[in-house]
Design a protein around this motif. Structure first.
Motif, PDB file in Angstrom:
ATOM      1  N   ALA B  65       0.921  -1.089   0.037  1.00  0.00           N
ATOM      2  CA  ALA B  65       0.183   0.044  -0.105  1.00  0.00           C
ATOM      3  C   ALA B  65       0.682   1.172  -0.087  1.00  0.00           C
ATOM      4  O   ALA B  65       0.666   2.177  -0.763  1.00  0.00           O
ATOM      5  CB  ALA B  65      -0.884  -0.148   1.410  1.00  0.00           C
ATOM      6  N   LYS B  66       1.975   1.109   0.688  1.00  0.00           N
ATOM      7  CA  LYS B  66       2.774   2.375   0.933  1.00  0.00           C
ATOM      8  C   LYS B  66       3.514   2.762  -0.615  1.00  0.00           C
ATOM      9  O   LYS B  66       3.769   3.550  -1.001  1.00  0.00           O
ATOM     10  CB  LYS B  66       3.969   2.331   1.926  1.00  0.00           C
ATOM     11  N   GLY B  67       3.884   1.636  -1.119  1.00  0.00           N
ATOM     12  CA  GLY B  67       4.526   1.637  -2.508  1.00  0.00           C
ATOM     13  C   GLY B  67       3.440   2.296  -3.407  1.00  0.00           C
ATOM     14  O   GLY B  67       4.062   3.185  -4.107  1.00  0.00           O
ATOM     15  N   LEU B  68       2.248   1.715  -3.406  1.00  0.00           N
ATOM     16  CA  LEU B  68       1.419   2.502  -4.492  1.00  0.00           C
ATOM     17  C   LEU B  68       1.137   3.624  -4.035  1.00  0.00           C
ATOM     18  O   LEU B  68       0.697   4.586  -4.923  1.00  0.00           O
ATOM     19  CB  LEU B  68      -0.138   1.534  -4.356  1.00  0.00           C
ATOM     20  N   GLY B  69       0.972   4.337  -2.610  1.00  0.00           N
ATOM     21  CA  GLY B  69       0.751   5.576  -2.208  1.00  0.00           C
ATOM     22  C   GLY B  69       1.830   6.373  -2.906  1.00  0.00           C
ATOM     23  O   GLY B  69       1.388   7.714  -3.084  1.00  0.00           O
ATOM     24  N   VAL B  70       3.093   5.903  -3.041  1.00  0.00           N
ATOM     25  CA  VAL B  70       4.025   6.917  -3.475  1.00  0.00           C
ATOM     26  C   VAL B  70       3.656   7.437  -4.875  1.00  0.00           C
ATOM     27  O   VAL B  70       3.786   8.756  -4.928  1.00  0.00           O
ATOM     28  CB  VAL B  70       5.306   6.289  -3.860  1.00  0.00           C
ATOM     29  N   PHE B  71       2.874   6.673  -5.860  1.00  0.00           N
ATOM     30  CA  PHE B  71       2.265   7.111  -6.869  1.00  0.00           C
ATOM     31  C   PHE B  71       1.124   7.836  -6.888  1.00  0.00           C
ATOM     32  O   PHE B  71       0.682   8.672  -7.486  1.00  0.00           O
ATOM     33  CB  PHE B  71       2.433   5.880  -8.089  1.00  0.00           C
ATOM     34  N   LEU B  72       0.379   7.394  -5.883  1.00  0.00           N
ATOM     35  CA  LEU B  72      -1.179   7.816  -6.205  1.00  0.00           C
ATOM     36  C   LEU B  72      -1.578   8.574  -5.001  1.00  0.00           C
ATOM     37  O   LEU B  72      -2.759   9.073  -5.015  1.00  0.00           O
ATOM     38  CB  LEU B  72      -2.040   6.306  -6.102  1.00  0.00           C
ATOM     39  N   LYS B  73      -0.714   8.792  -4.002  1.00  0.00           N
ATOM     40  CA  LYS B  73      -1.282   9.913  -3.107  1.00  0.00           C
ATOM     41  C   LYS B  73      -1.094  11.318  -3.516  1.00  0.00           C
ATOM     42  O   LYS B  73      -0.471  11.903  -4.174  1.00  0.00           O
ATOM     43  CB  LYS B  73      -0.574   9.657  -1.958  1.00  0.00           C
ATOM     44  N   ARG B  74      -2.065  12.079  -3.240  1.00  0.00           N
ATOM     45  CA  ARG B  74      -2.553  13.525  -3.337  1.00  0.00           C
ATOM     46  C   ARG B  74      -3.008  14.138  -2.216  1.00  0.00           C
ATOM     47  O   ARG B  74      -3.487  13.527  -1.353  1.00  0.00           O
ATOM     48  CB  ARG B  74      -3.532  13.558  -4.588  1.00  0.00           C
ATOM     49  N   SER B  75      -2.608  15.527  -2.221  1.00  0.00           N
ATOM     50  CA  SER B  75      -3.212  16.285  -1.206  1.00  0.00           C
ATOM     51  C   SER B  75      -4.959  15.972  -1.033  1.00  0.00           C
ATOM     52  O   SER B  75      -5.393  15.797  -2.232  1.00  0.00           O
ATOM     53  CB  SER B  75      -3.158  17.871  -1.282  1.00  0.00           C
ATOM     54  N   ASP B  76      -5.444  16.199  -0.110  1.00  0.00           N
ATOM     55  CA  ASP B  76      -6.947  15.971  -0.024  1.00  0.00           C
ATOM     56  C   ASP B  76      -7.730  17.299  -0.564  1.00  0.00           C
ATOM     57  O   ASP B  76      -9.019  17.181  -0.606  1.00  0.00           O
ATOM     58  CB  ASP B  76      -7.452  15.373   1.442  1.00  0.00           C
ATOM     59  N   ARG B  77      -6.932  18.118  -0.885  1.00  0.00           N
ATOM     60  CA  ARG B  77      -7.752  19.349  -1.627  1.00  0.00           C
ATOM     61  C   ARG B  77      -7.575  18.816  -3.133  1.00  0.00           C
ATOM     62  O   ARG B  77      -7.824  19.959  -3.805  1.00  0.00           O
ATOM     63  CB  ARG B  77      -6.928  20.577  -1.428  1.00  0.00           C
ATOM     64  N   TYR B  78      -6.965  17.855  -3.505  1.00  0.00           N
ATOM     65  CA  TYR B  78      -6.860  17.623  -4.901  1.00  0.00           C
ATOM     66  C   TYR B  78      -7.923  18.042  -5.746  1.00  0.00           C
ATOM     67  O   TYR B  78      -7.880  18.772  -6.901  1.00  0.00           O
ATOM     68  CB  TYR B  78      -6.427  16.400  -5.301  1.00  0.00           C
ATOM     69  N   TYR B  79      -9.070  17.372  -5.358  1.00  0.00           N
ATOM     70  CA  TYR B  79     -10.322  17.547  -6.375  1.00  0.00           C
ATOM     71  C   TYR B  79     -10.878  18.804  -5.996  1.00  0.00           C
ATOM     72  O   TYR B  79     -11.674  19.480  -6.797  1.00  0.00           O
ATOM     73  CB  TYR B  79     -11.276  16.468  -5.929  1.00  0.00           C
ATOM     74  N   ALA B  80     -10.897  19.250  -4.628  1.00  0.00           N
ATOM     75  CA  ALA B  80     -11.597  20.483  -4.079  1.00  0.00           C
ATOM     76  C   ALA B  80     -11.107  21.824  -4.767  1.00  0.00           C
ATOM     77  O   ALA B  80     -11.920  22.580  -5.302  1.00  0.00           O
ATOM     78  CB  ALA B  80     -11.301  20.825  -2.690  1.00  0.00           C
ATOM     79  N   LYS B  81      -9.871  21.676  -5.300  1.00  0.00           N
ATOM     80  CA  LYS B  81      -9.413  22.718  -6.125  1.00  0.00           C
ATOM     81  C   LYS B  81     -10.075  23.033  -7.392  1.00  0.00           C
ATOM     82  O   LYS B  81     -10.478  24.004  -7.785  1.00  0.00           O
ATOM     83  CB  LYS B  81      -7.663  22.609  -6.620  1.00  0.00           C
ATOM     84  N   ASP B  82     -10.180  21.908  -8.303  1.00  0.00           N
ATOM     85  CA  ASP B  82     -11.063  21.797  -9.394  1.00  0.00           C
ATOM     86  C   ASP B  82     -12.297  22.304  -9.189  1.00  0.00           C
ATOM     87  O   ASP B  82     -12.887  23.132 -10.019  1.00  0.00           O
ATOM     88  CB  ASP B  82     -11.098  20.379 -10.205  1.00  0.00           C
ATOM     89  N   GLU B  83     -12.959  21.830  -8.236  1.00  0.00           N
ATOM     90  CA  GLU B  83     -14.465  22.178  -7.987  1.00  0.00           C
ATOM     91  C   GLU B  83     -14.608  23.736  -7.464  1.00  0.00           C
ATOM     92  O   GLU B  83     -15.341  24.281  -7.962  1.00  0.00           O
ATOM     93  CB  GLU B  83     -15.090  21.118  -6.839  1.00  0.00           C
ATOM     94  N   ASP B  84     -13.633  24.132  -6.971  1.00  0.00           N
ATOM     95  CA  ASP B  84     -13.661  25.429  -6.649  1.00  0.00           C
ATOM     96  C   ASP B  84     -13.447  26.396  -7.926  1.00  0.00           C
ATOM     97  O   ASP B  84     -14.157  27.508  -7.868  1.00  0.00           O
ATOM     98  CB  ASP B  84     -12.563  25.840  -5.629  1.00  0.00           C
ATOM     99  N   ASP B  85     -12.842  25.814  -8.841  1.00  0.00           N
ATOM    100  CA  ASP B  85     -12.691  26.686 -10.181  1.00  0.00           C
ATOM    101  C   ASP B  85     -14.112  26.937 -10.616  1.00  0.00           C
ATOM    102  O   ASP B  85     -14.307  27.739 -11.583  1.00  0.00           O
ATOM    103  CB  ASP B  85     -11.795  26.009 -11.060  1.00  0.00           C
ATOM    104  N   GLU B  86     -14.844  25.651 -10.604  1.00  0.00           N
ATOM    105  CA  GLU B  86     -16.088  25.643 -11.544  1.00  0.00           C
ATOM    106  C   GLU B  86     -16.942  26.851 -10.964  1.00  0.00           C
ATOM    107  O   GLU B  86     -17.241  27.269 -10.105  1.00  0.00           O
ATOM    108  CB  GLU B  86     -16.770  24.186 -11.393  1.00  0.00           C
TER     109      GLU B  86
END
Lengths: 562, 86
Positions: B65-86
């Motif tokens: 899981a940690k190994g996968l996390g290296v590639f796939l982890k993002r800040s929990d504002r990752y999607y929020a930023k997009d939605e704020d832009d809308e």
């Protein structure tokens, strides 16, 4: 018994859902509890068999068909609505419980349907009801999530509809029975079912949407959609080997993503996919033991998962926080919630004396009986992994770990009772599994409590616990999310669309420039000849006319001699 | 002076819990030697197989899981930023 006296439990629930908004005060509270209770009573009064039959176009429909399997699922759906209704009694949104009952009634409609057309109809009603439950949370996050949620489910519905239509054309028979994966139509039906089960590659809809509902809404959402999918897979595709591998993928996907997750309700959402994975694997194995195990596990899963989400909901309602990194130490002031959450966590981990132990082990036993060593190894590792990602991780980070300093009280009585009843059921089923075994579709020849089973399970789980605490530094929560397949439709899809839109825009500008230019030159050409003094509009002297006539005559003369 | 609100807040009690946990762990492994575990697969005959398997697979899952996390982890504002832009 006369057919007209038979009441359809799903219609009781849906009618109740439509009446509830009209009620106020204590009448409304009574209604919330009465509607699922009456549904349960109507259900238990039903005999087995195709109770309602009708002709529609060329097809024989059976909107109400009861056998042991459908009754089992309908019972747990009604029980779930009752406890969920009690838990949600103080929910300020007046839309949520009626929406949840519409959703639950539709789920009961699916499991009591004897034909594919009725299945499809209630399937779509479920999508509507569950979307309304999401909406009633009333937050921007829930609104955005509900749009993605409904898009995935309507797409799944279209695929299912295509499959059902193809099946009707191929066979002319609408009855919902076991299907072989021998035609495109049946594959489409399977895909439609699997989308609702949370199978890859669309699994991301579940952890995306469910945790956005209100503190009580998620409790309802966790129960019906995925378990209805388990039911239709049990009835339609038992023994389809591909399901073993899809199930195992779901199991480990759920564990890995839950291990990386920080939001307490998203942890539990990933663990729904994980638990449904056990059921799907059992359906793929397809023996009587495996199918009994899948059905029993769906039953006990609904109870402990709702319990876990109730305890998480109590924490969310009391603190307004949902991230593990901001929680901790709540056992000081929420002892009852801590105990109930921990019981749910032990049950999901299949600890002896809990409901998970007597249900999930039937699936493992079926793998052993079928000499499926690889599958068994995966399932054993997964059992340890469940304790790791949900059994310890959830209670540890929410109720224990570092002290966050928060001291919220236990929730009000209505919420406490919802949790107490389900915590009681988790233990009661674990100690006394026979009533559940009696409800299963096939005769049960299985004794969960042998010394060997208890000892091996304890070894597996407790050493998984040891691994958790040894590796605790690696499991510390960070304020992050982990990208999932919903990235494809939340980021990649819109990005591709934007690129296309920009390219199309450029193309249009270029093309319309060309066209404008063409029209302008045409207009210029026309006006040049037709404006005053233009070639065609100017006045001509008579002399030039005579000159041209002479030219014509001379040309004629010339041609005459040639 | 630090006030302990709850017996679990006292590190000495936590230490006791740890000791109890290790005793229980040992007991489950020892008990496996006295009970016929009805092994079905050859691998189950190994002494303490379930304990070792549970521990090792969990380590592997965490590392994976940690190994996968290296590639796939993002800040929990990752999607929020997009939605704020809308």
């Amino acid at each position: 018994m006369s057919e007209s006296l038979v009441v359809h439990p799903a219609l009781v629930m849906i009618a109740g859902a439509l009446l509830l908004p009209a009620l106020r005060g204590s009448a409304r509270d009574a209604g919330v509890l009465l509607v699922p209770a009456l549904t349960l009573a109507a259900l238990l009064a039903l005999p087995e068999g195709d109770l309602w039959q009708m002709q529609w176009l060329d097809y024989q429909l059976a909107p109400l068909a009861v056998d042991k399997l459908s009754r089992l699922f309908a019972i747990i759906f009604a029980l779930m609505s009752l406890a969920g209704g009690a838990f949600a009694l103080r929910q300020p949104s007046r839309l949520e419980i009626p929406a949840a009952y519409l959703y639950a009634g539709s789920a009961i409609g699916v499991v009591l349907a004897g034909d594919l057309i009725t299945v499809f109809l209630f399937w779509e009603f479920m999508a509507v009801g569950s979307t309304l439950v999401l909406w009633s949370a009333g937050t921007p996050g829930a609104w955005a999530a509900s749009r993605r949620y409904v898009a995935v489910h309507l797409a799944g519905g279209v695929i299912l509809f295509a499959g059902v239509t193809g099946h009707l054309l191929d066979t002319g028979d609408a009855s919902f029975t076991r299907m072989q994966l021998d035609s495109v139509a049946h594959w489409l039906i399977l895909i439609g079912f699997l989308i609702n089960a949370g199978a890859p590659p669309f699994s991301a809809w579940l952890p995306d949407a469910y945790p956005e509902a209100s503190w009580s809404g998620t409790v309802f959402l966790s129960a019906f959609t995925t378990k209805t999918a388990v039911y239709v897979l049990l009835r339609g595709f038992p023994g389809s080997e591909i399901l073993i591998w899809i199930g195992i993928f779901m199991i480990f996907y759920g564990i890995v993503y839950a291990l990386l997750e920080n939001d307490m309700r998203r942890i539990l959402a990933y663990s729904i996919v994980n638990q449904v994975g056990f059921m799907v694997t059992g359906i793929g194995i397809g023996t009587e033991m495996a199918l009994n195990g899948a059905a029993a596990h769906a039953f006990s899963h609904i109870i402990y998962k709702a319990l876990l989400l109730m305890s998480a909901g109590a924490v969310l309602a009391a603190t307004g926080r949902r991230k593990c990194s901001e929680l901790g130490g709540l056992f000081h002031s929420m002892p009852l919630t801590t105990i109930c959450g921990t019981i749910g966590a032990l049950a999901i981990s299949s600890f002896p004396l809990t409901s998970g132990f007597i249900s999930k082990s039937m699936v493992t036993q079926a793998a052993i009986d079928g000499h499926l060593q690889v599958v068994w190894l995966f399932l054993a590792a997964a059992s340890a992994g469940v304790f790791l990602h949900a059994g310890i991780k959830f209670p540890w980070f929410v109720f224990f770990q570092k002290d966050s300093g928060l001291r919220p009280p236990d929730p009000p009585a209505s919420m406490r009772w919802g949790m107490i009843v389900f915590a009681f059921l988790c233990i009661a089923l674990g100690i006394w599994p026979d009533p559940l075994y009696a409800l299963l579709p096939y005769p049960v020849d299985y004794v969960p409590y042998t010394a060997a089973h208890v000892i091996t399970q304890l070894q597996l789980l407790l050493f998984s616990g040891l691994a958790f605490f040894v590796m605790l530094d690696y499991l510390k929560r960070t304020p992050t999310i982990t990208l999932d397949t919903d990235w494809l439709w939340r980021v990649a899809g819109p990005a591709v669309a934007r690129v296309f839109a920009a390219a199309l825009g450029k193309l249009r500008t270029a093309l319309s420039g060309e066209i404008d230019h063409g029209f302008q030159s045409l207009a210029l050409f026309i006006s040049r000849h037709r404006q005053p003094d233009g070639l065609l509009m100017r006045s001509w002297p008579t002399g030039s006319m005579a000159w041209w006539v002479m030219v014509l005559l001379l040309t004629y003369l010339l041609l005459y001699y040639v | 002076m630090k006030i302990h609100e709850h017996w679990l807040d006292d590190p000495r009690n936590v230490k006791k819990l740890w000791r109890g946990f290790i005793v229980v762990l040992a007991l489950t492994v020892v008990a496996g030697g006295f009970v016929d575990l009805h092994p079905h697969f050859e691998i189950e005959r190994w002494f303490g197989f379930y304990a070792a398997y549970g521990f090792v697979t969990c380590l592997l899952m965490i590392v994976g899981a940690k190994g996968l996390g290296v590639f796939l982890k993002r800040s929990d504002r990752y999607y929020a930023k997009d939605e704020d832009d809308e």
